[in-house]
Design a protein around this motif. Sequence first.
Motif, PDB file in Angstrom:
ATOM      1  N   ASP A 167      -3.988  10.668   0.322  1.00 24.17           N
ATOM      2  CA  ASP A 167      -2.448  10.409  -0.263  1.00 24.17           C
ATOM      3  C   ASP A 167      -1.840  11.535  -1.002  1.00 24.17           C
ATOM      4  O   ASP A 167      -0.936  11.632  -1.023  1.00 24.17           O
ATOM      5  N   ASP A 213      -6.684   8.810  -3.980  1.00 25.28           N
ATOM      6  CA  ASP A 213      -6.135   7.841  -2.928  1.00 25.28           C
ATOM      7  C   ASP A 213      -5.819   6.602  -3.556  1.00 25.28           C
ATOM      8  O   ASP A 213      -6.613   6.339  -4.527  1.00 25.28           O
ATOM      9  N   THR A 214      -4.763   6.146  -3.214  1.00 28.52           N
ATOM     10  CA  THR A 214      -4.161   5.033  -3.815  1.00 28.52           C
ATOM     11  C   THR A 214      -4.510   3.691  -3.072  1.00 28.52           C
ATOM     12  O   THR A 214      -4.513   3.825  -1.718  1.00 28.52           O
ATOM     13  N   LYS A 215      -4.846   2.578  -3.701  1.00 30.25           N
ATOM     14  CA  LYS A 215      -5.430   1.436  -3.094  1.00 30.25           C
ATOM     15  C   LYS A 215      -4.661   0.324  -3.795  1.00 30.25           C
ATOM     16  O   LYS A 215      -5.050   0.091  -4.959  1.00 30.25           O
ATOM     17  N   ASN A 273       0.710  -1.071  -0.064  1.00 32.28           N
ATOM     18  CA  ASN A 273       0.067   0.086  -0.030  1.00 32.28           C
ATOM     19  C   ASN A 273       0.840   1.409   0.117  1.00 32.28           C
ATOM     20  O   ASN A 273       0.612   2.244  -0.535  1.00 32.28           O
ATOM     21  N   LEU A 274       1.944   1.349   1.006  1.00 31.37           N
ATOM     22  CA  LEU A 274       2.730   2.166   0.832  1.00 31.37           C
ATOM     23  C   LEU A 274       3.825   2.320  -0.531  1.00 31.37           C
ATOM     24  O   LEU A 274       3.964   3.813  -0.988  1.00 31.37           O
ATOM     25  N   ALA A 293       1.847  15.373  -1.182  1.00 32.91           N
ATOM     26  CA  ALA A 293       1.735  13.986  -0.508  1.00 32.91           C
ATOM     27  C   ALA A 293       1.319  14.138   0.901  1.00 32.91           C
ATOM     28  O   ALA A 293       1.756  14.901   1.624  1.00 32.91           O
ATOM     29  N   GLN A 294       0.232  13.439   1.211  1.00 32.64           N
ATOM     30  CA  GLN A 294      -0.033  13.268   2.688  1.00 32.64           C
ATOM     31  C   GLN A 294      -0.149  14.533   3.308  1.00 32.64           C
ATOM     32  O   GLN A 294       0.041  15.178   4.331  1.00 32.64           O
ATOM     33  N   GLU A 316       1.687   3.842  -3.261  1.00 34.90           N
ATOM     34  CA  GLU A 316       1.256   5.319  -3.093  1.00 34.90           C
ATOM     35  C   GLU A 316       2.371   6.124  -3.507  1.00 34.90           C
ATOM     36  O   GLU A 316       2.127   7.022  -4.312  1.00 34.90           O
ATOM     37  N   LYS A 317       3.401   5.737  -3.104  1.00 32.62           N
ATOM     38  CA  LYS A 317       4.772   6.385  -3.332  1.00 32.62           C
ATOM     39  C   LYS A 317       4.770   6.398  -4.858  1.00 32.62           C
ATOM     40  O   LYS A 317       5.449   7.472  -5.255  1.00 32.62           O
ATOM     41  N   TYR A 368       2.535   8.657  -6.752  1.00 29.25           N
ATOM     42  CA  TYR A 368       2.904  10.098  -6.390  1.00 29.25           C
ATOM     43  C   TYR A 368       4.105  10.664  -7.239  1.00 29.25           C
ATOM     44  O   TYR A 368       4.067  11.631  -8.141  1.00 29.25           O
TER      45      TYR A 368
END
Length: 325
Positions: free
Chosen positions: A224, A238-240, A181-182, A204-205, A185-186, A189
């Motif tokens: 995200d 949001d990334t999933k 998940n992390l 981000a965040q 997301e990165k 981004y």
Amino acid sequence: MLLEVDAFNLHAPTSAALRLKANSVLDLFFQLFISEVEYLLHSGLVKKYRRKEGNVTALKGNLIFGKHIQQNLTHHERFYVGHAVYDPQHKLHAIIYKTIRLLKHINTSADLHSHIGNLLLSFPEMADVMVSAKTFDTITYNRKTEPYRKCIEIARLILLQYHPDVTKGRNHVLALMFDMNLVWEKFVYKSLRKHIRPETTITAQSSKSFWKPDRGMHSRIRPDIVIDHNTEHCIVIDTKWKNLNGSNPSPDDLRQMYVYHQYFGAKRVGMIYPGQVPSRVAGVYLPTKEQGAGLQCCLIGICVDTELRRWQKAIYEEVANWSEN
């Protein structure tokens, strides 16, 4: 993906300075472990007291009379005693030595081969020990053994995740786990930031308070990715790392995106998923009276590509087309 988001630096359980090479993820963890062991050797290995029993030619410690009579009835020059020994033979070193021996069998990097061989020559030989999760749970550190913590953490990762396959074979398997998940997301981004237009901002965040108790800290929401924050063109993503398989997102995910609409004043909100084919499915929030009329949440499926640069560009183009339509 791991290389692009610097996952090695994020998740490696040590802060040793290492240069990156064209090697595998496993080689990096092996190199981290080798660096830590070399540091311990240069600093001096910690010794501990342990009790030892056996025959000696000089009486020291406690004479174990029963075993002395049994073994030395005809050897009057020997004594079977129990005594304390101060040496490096203890559990921490046994775990490290077992890991070094394991690396010698499974390492495939020519650069690390000589380092592992030098460690086997330099490190004191230890008796083989059975290692399980409980072995590491019982380890305690003090002022003298605290420098061993990083090395033992890496050894735990290597030893507990190393296991042979269920079928007969000569290959070895070493499993490493990453928070995908992390990573996803990165990766999304960085892909967007690499291709985004100069006049567009991306963060981000980004967090914002949305609930304040009578006493204590505010509760915050943290999407995200936010594009063009605090403007009328604001977009929240949001990334999933999920596979929907044609089903709807979870109610919690949809509620989360609805909140982003309200608190960030977003023009559009969307969730990005990895997939086998590109897709885009828009859904409308059902209004209650005058609240929420016209608000949408889009599900964006990004096709996975083996060519990294092409994949990153496709992510940007998909988001750009969605935001402009």
